[in-house]
Every structure is written in structure tokens, then in C-alpha cells.
Design a protein around this motif. Sequence first.
Motif, PDB file in Angstrom:
ATOM      1  N   ILE A  61     -10.509   2.622  -2.502  1.00 37.33           N
ATOM      2  CA  ILE A  61      -9.275   2.342  -3.429  1.00 37.33           C
ATOM      3  C   ILE A  61      -8.458   3.628  -3.309  1.00 37.33           C
ATOM      4  O   ILE A  61      -7.274   3.553  -3.431  1.00 37.33           O
ATOM      5  CB  ILE A  61      -9.721   1.994  -4.635  1.00 37.33           C
ATOM      6  CG1 ILE A  61     -10.531   0.538  -4.553  1.00 37.33           C
ATOM      7  CG2 ILE A  61      -8.608   1.437  -5.541  1.00 37.33           C
ATOM      8  CD1 ILE A  61     -11.293   0.296  -5.850  1.00 37.33           C
ATOM      9  N   TYR A  62      -8.921   4.839  -3.779  1.00 35.20           N
ATOM     10  CA  TYR A  62      -8.098   5.881  -3.688  1.00 35.20           C
ATOM     11  C   TYR A  62      -8.602   7.096  -3.297  1.00 35.20           C
ATOM     12  O   TYR A  62      -8.004   8.234  -3.367  1.00 35.20           O
ATOM     13  CB  TYR A  62      -7.719   6.119  -5.526  1.00 35.20           C
ATOM     14  CG  TYR A  62      -8.822   6.544  -6.295  1.00 35.20           C
ATOM     15  CD1 TYR A  62      -9.165   7.681  -6.252  1.00 35.20           C
ATOM     16  CD2 TYR A  62      -9.718   5.400  -6.728  1.00 35.20           C
ATOM     17  CE1 TYR A  62     -10.605   7.926  -7.001  1.00 35.20           C
ATOM     18  CE2 TYR A  62     -10.701   5.757  -7.502  1.00 35.20           C
ATOM     19  CZ  TYR A  62     -11.082   7.000  -7.826  1.00 35.20           C
ATOM     20  OH  TYR A  62     -12.269   7.229  -8.642  1.00 35.20           O
ATOM     21  N   THR A  63      -9.859   7.167  -2.341  1.00 40.42           N
ATOM     22  CA  THR A  63     -10.134   8.301  -1.776  1.00 40.42           C
ATOM     23  C   THR A  63     -10.748   7.845  -0.412  1.00 40.42           C
ATOM     24  O   THR A  63     -10.600   6.739   0.188  1.00 40.42           O
ATOM     25  CB  THR A  63     -11.499   8.874  -2.521  1.00 40.42           C
ATOM     26  OG1 THR A  63     -12.521   8.058  -2.506  1.00 40.42           O
ATOM     27  CG2 THR A  63     -11.165   9.125  -3.852  1.00 40.42           C
ATOM     28  N   ARG A  71      -5.752   9.556  -3.265  1.00 40.22           N
ATOM     29  CA  ARG A  71      -4.372   8.904  -3.759  1.00 40.22           C
ATOM     30  C   ARG A  71      -4.417   7.294  -3.634  1.00 40.22           C
ATOM     31  O   ARG A  71      -5.415   6.746  -2.920  1.00 40.22           O
ATOM     32  CB  ARG A  71      -3.301   9.405  -2.779  1.00 40.22           C
ATOM     33  CG  ARG A  71      -3.746   9.347  -1.438  1.00 40.22           C
ATOM     34  CD  ARG A  71      -2.600   9.455  -0.303  1.00 40.22           C
ATOM     35  NE  ARG A  71      -3.080   9.004   1.047  1.00 40.22           N
ATOM     36  CZ  ARG A  71      -3.328   9.968   2.075  1.00 40.22           C
ATOM     37  NH1 ARG A  71      -3.326  11.391   1.715  1.00 40.22           N
ATOM     38  NH2 ARG A  71      -3.465   9.538   3.081  1.00 40.22           N
ATOM     39  N   LEU A  72      -3.496   6.981  -4.487  1.00 41.33           N
ATOM     40  CA  LEU A  72      -3.666   5.452  -4.562  1.00 41.33           C
ATOM     41  C   LEU A  72      -2.945   4.676  -3.308  1.00 41.33           C
ATOM     42  O   LEU A  72      -3.324   3.601  -2.939  1.00 41.33           O
ATOM     43  CB  LEU A  72      -3.048   4.929  -5.809  1.00 41.33           C
ATOM     44  CG  LEU A  72      -4.115   5.066  -7.140  1.00 41.33           C
ATOM     45  CD1 LEU A  72      -3.327   4.472  -8.264  1.00 41.33           C
ATOM     46  CD2 LEU A  72      -5.393   4.205  -6.719  1.00 41.33           C
ATOM     47  N   PHE A  73      -1.793   5.393  -3.109  1.00 40.47           N
ATOM     48  CA  PHE A  73      -0.892   4.766  -2.035  1.00 40.47           C
ATOM     49  C   PHE A  73      -1.082   5.533  -0.587  1.00 40.47           C
ATOM     50  O   PHE A  73      -1.215   6.612  -0.588  1.00 40.47           O
ATOM     51  CB  PHE A  73       0.416   4.892  -2.754  1.00 40.47           C
ATOM     52  CG  PHE A  73       0.681   3.874  -3.585  1.00 40.47           C
ATOM     53  CD1 PHE A  73       0.933   2.414  -3.420  1.00 40.47           C
ATOM     54  CD2 PHE A  73       0.370   4.188  -4.829  1.00 40.47           C
ATOM     55  CE1 PHE A  73       1.078   1.525  -4.472  1.00 40.47           C
ATOM     56  CE2 PHE A  73       0.587   3.359  -6.022  1.00 40.47           C
ATOM     57  CZ  PHE A  73       0.951   1.921  -5.745  1.00 40.47           C
ATOM     58  N   GLU A 120      -6.162   2.416   3.545  1.00 35.12           N
ATOM     59  CA  GLU A 120      -5.849   2.689   2.098  1.00 35.12           C
ATOM     60  C   GLU A 120      -4.858   1.469   1.871  1.00 35.12           C
ATOM     61  O   GLU A 120      -4.349   0.819   2.425  1.00 35.12           O
ATOM     62  CB  GLU A 120      -4.669   3.875   2.165  1.00 35.12           C
ATOM     63  CG  GLU A 120      -5.384   5.348   2.521  1.00 35.12           C
ATOM     64  CD  GLU A 120      -4.365   6.238   2.799  1.00 35.12           C
ATOM     65  OE1 GLU A 120      -4.167   7.461   2.077  1.00 35.12           O
ATOM     66  OE2 GLU A 120      -3.364   6.143   3.837  1.00 35.12           O
ATOM     67  N   THR A 121      -5.578   1.214   0.443  1.00 36.26           N
ATOM     68  CA  THR A 121      -5.116  -0.070  -0.046  1.00 36.26           C
ATOM     69  C   THR A 121      -3.852  -0.081  -1.352  1.00 36.26           C
ATOM     70  O   THR A 121      -3.905  -1.246  -1.908  1.00 36.26           O
ATOM     71  CB  THR A 121      -6.274  -0.809  -0.825  1.00 36.26           C
ATOM     72  OG1 THR A 121      -6.880   0.137  -1.606  1.00 36.26           O
ATOM     73  CG2 THR A 121      -7.243  -0.811   0.488  1.00 36.26           C
ATOM     74  N   GLY A 122      -3.483   0.920  -1.819  1.00 30.63           N
ATOM     75  CA  GLY A 122      -2.337   0.885  -2.805  1.00 30.63           C
ATOM     76  C   GLY A 122      -2.659   0.349  -3.865  1.00 30.63           C
ATOM     77  O   GLY A 122      -2.087  -0.491  -4.389  1.00 30.63           O
ATOM     78  N   ALA A 123      -3.995   0.790  -4.468  1.00 29.62           N
ATOM     79  CA  ALA A 123      -4.297   0.202  -5.833  1.00 29.62           C
ATOM     80  C   ALA A 123      -4.734  -1.012  -6.003  1.00 29.62           C
ATOM     81  O   ALA A 123      -5.112  -1.757  -6.827  1.00 29.62           O
ATOM     82  CB  ALA A 123      -3.492   0.654  -6.889  1.00 29.62           C
ATOM     83  N   CYS A 124      -4.847  -1.759  -4.805  1.00 24.37           N
ATOM     84  CA  CYS A 124      -5.058  -3.421  -4.833  1.00 24.37           C
ATOM     85  C   CYS A 124      -5.849  -3.587  -3.838  1.00 24.37           C
ATOM     86  O   CYS A 124      -5.571  -4.101  -2.627  1.00 24.37           O
ATOM     87  CB  CYS A 124      -3.664  -4.208  -4.580  1.00 24.37           C
ATOM     88  SG  CYS A 124      -3.180  -4.733  -6.265  1.00 24.37           S
ATOM     89  N   ALA A 146       0.893  -1.257  -0.056  1.00 21.03           N
ATOM     90  CA  ALA A 146      -0.170  -0.034   0.080  1.00 21.03           C
ATOM     91  C   ALA A 146       0.904   1.222   0.122  1.00 21.03           C
ATOM     92  O   ALA A 146       0.497   2.366   0.058  1.00 21.03           O
ATOM     93  CB  ALA A 146      -0.970   0.094   1.211  1.00 21.03           C
TER      94      ALA A 146
END
Lengths: 224, 225
Positions: free
Chosen positions: B63-65, A220-222, B87-91, A20
Amino acid sequence: MTRAALLVLADGRFPAGGHAHSGGAEAAVKAGRITGAGDLEDFCRGRLHTAGLVAGALAAAAVLGVDPRELDAAADARTPSPALRLAARRLGRQLLRAARASWPCAELDRVAGWFPKGAHQPVVLGLAARAAGLGPSDAAYCALYESVSGPATATVRLLSLDPFDATGVLARLAPELDAVAESAVGAAGRAAARGVAALPAASGPLLEIMAEAHASWPARLFAS
Amino acid sequence: MHLDHLPHGPAAVSADAHRPDGTRRALRIGLGGPVGSGKTATVAALCRELRDELSLAVVTNDIYTREDAEFLLREAVLPPERITAVETGACPHTAIRDDISANLEAVEDLEETVGPLDLILVESGGDNLTATFSKGLVDAQIFVIDVAGGDDIPRKGGPGVTTADLLVVNKTDLAPYVGSDLARMAADAKTQRAELPVVLQSLRGGSGVADVAAWVRERLAAWTA
């Protein structure tokens, strides 16, 4: 020691929360500083010699038996950004859980008691390596490799970068990583003999500043 | 404790049914399913149904918010300190299945800060039909699909549809408008899931939520028995 334990600990799928986090790559991509494999290599090289070196030395020192509480304070002193300190502690807490499940021992339990909200991840990484029967050099390699592999895999997701190009970056950095690992282990030895002030204090100011900005983004993604 | 020594500090493995102080931890129920199927709305409806009788908290995996967490806050289904976003880091599937550490930390922190809790709902980020929760993170899982996503989803199956402890087919009120055959969806789900339960739910029409809440109560009764 068992050599295979190093593979378990260094495996990107070791369930310790790293997936993450982008190691600053998300902020750098958004700022236009990473646009492809060439920039990614520069970015990773910068991390390797700054945050990577410090993380490697902290991890190796933990294997050598330097007091984790002193190492954690030393890591704090070397991490100006509060957002990065928080991320490092979160990752340390997550890694400690995985390490205690993988290599249960009294030392890791004791550390969990000292740091209910987590110690800096590189310190925990060193303690995990120690619990797995690994040496200071192994721990330094793990920390250094993570410092570049995290941004590389994150960039594959963020830029849809060709994964072969990203892996090529890591392969090209390998000889440099060997050299930095040697410095990190040397510094850890000096810290074990003379105290944590002997640890390196390299940092990338822009990484720290951009981490603060990244932490305030609404989308954000991360996590970092 | 399955480890051969008593740990100092927090428990190492969170599938353990007890907290470090020996008390029984909260039941954890996961809600997964594709994007837009109504996971967050189902969580909100469950909170409204159960909050007067149970001590509840929610973990969201955006996923991103933080939109899912913010929706729950805006709807005021629970006090803000009972809602945490991971927060999941796109996964999203990694965070609920392959590397559950951030979610475990979130549920433990909730128990510590607002506990004792009876129930924690862990909502996955919207994902694909193969996304299921690890048994190390949740004790039971609900998979939420909707009629507008296509009435062939139950037939296609996949780990979510076939193995979830409860399958919710949501937005049944939309079926006539999107040309979905509810009877076919129910029959296909039955074929895929054998004895595992299915609830047809319409949050707009108010049907099905009580059945989902009843299923949660049954799970909780079994957990505390």
C-alpha cells in the motif's frame, strides 16, 4: 462522433491506472506546499498552465494525425525528470490497453507495436480519443482535466481534505481550463501544419525536481 | 483472441489465455485478505513448496512501502528478478479489481523477462473483507484470514470469504491464546461457502501449507490440461 464517448474516456473510473498517481500532489503535501483547498487550487492552476497545457497540446495533435513517434519524442524533450518520463510511459501503456479494449482499431494496435513499454500518456490519450471518434478539443479537455483532477482526488486521500472542497477547486478552475484548452488546440493545429516544434514547452521546474525526490522515497502512497 | 482482427504488438486484453506469440501464459493466482492475516507469509511458504517443481514469480501490491516485496527478497524465497512490487495509490482493492492495468503490466513484464513461467502469485495489499480480484487479472483466488482477527469473520462473510476459490484460515496455533473457536470458524465457513474448499493453516506449526500447495497444483493441472 458520439458525445457520450467523451464521457467514457474522461471518466475518472476509466481503468487506465491513473488512480495510483497524484500528479505531484504527494510530494507537495509532504513539503508543506499543499495544506488545504486554497493551496490545492494554486497547485492545480500551476499544473494547468504548464504540464496541463503541454499534455493538452500533445493529445490534440495526436487526434489531428501528427506522427505519434514524433509526439512521443517531443513529450520526452518537454519532460526533464526521468521519473516523470517513466511514469508518463507507464500510464501511456496502461491507457493503451484500456483504449484497445474499448475502441479496437488497427491504429492503436500499430502504436502498441511501436511502443511495447508505452508512449507518453497524453499522446496515447489523443490516439484513444481519435479511435473513439472524438476531436482535438475533446482530447485536450481530457488531458487538461486529468492534470488537475488527479492531484485533487489524491489530496482528498493525503490530507483527508473535505471532498466537497476539492471538487469546488475543480469547478472554480473550469473557466480557466476552457481558455487553456483553446490554446492547446491552437498549438496542436500549428504543430500539425509546421511540425512538433510548434508545441508549447511550458514546465514547472519544482514539479520535475520534486518528482525525482518522490521517486526515491522508501514509503509513499502514490506511484508519482 | 476475441477481437475481430489480429493485433500488432502485445495483446490488448490480458484475460486471454495465450501470449502474443501463441504460447499459453502462466496461471495467475491472487492472494487477498485483511492486513496482517499472513498473505505474504503464505506466499513465501508456497514459493518454498513449489519452486523446485515450477517456474514461479510473485507480484506484490504494497500500500505504501515495498515491505512485502522486501520480506520475500530477504527470505530469499525466489531470485529478486522474479519478484515485482506494484504501487497502488492508497487503494489496494482498486488495483486488483477496478483498475487492474498496473498489475497486468507487472505480470506481463515478468513473463517477458524471466519466463516462461508456470505460475504467478499476485498478492493484494491488506484490505477489507469485500476486496476480491478481477477475473481479468487472476484465474483463481485465495482469501487469507486469521484466527486472531476474530472468529466471527467467516460468519460475517463478504465477497472474499464467500466467493474466493480457496479460503485459508491462518494462525490456527494462536486460537487458544486469542479465544477463537476453530470449530465454529470452520462450520461458519462451510455455511457461507457451500462446496468451496477451506484450509486451516498454521505456518508456525507447519500444517496446512501442503494442502494449499496441493490445491495450487490441481489448479495448474486444470489450467494446462
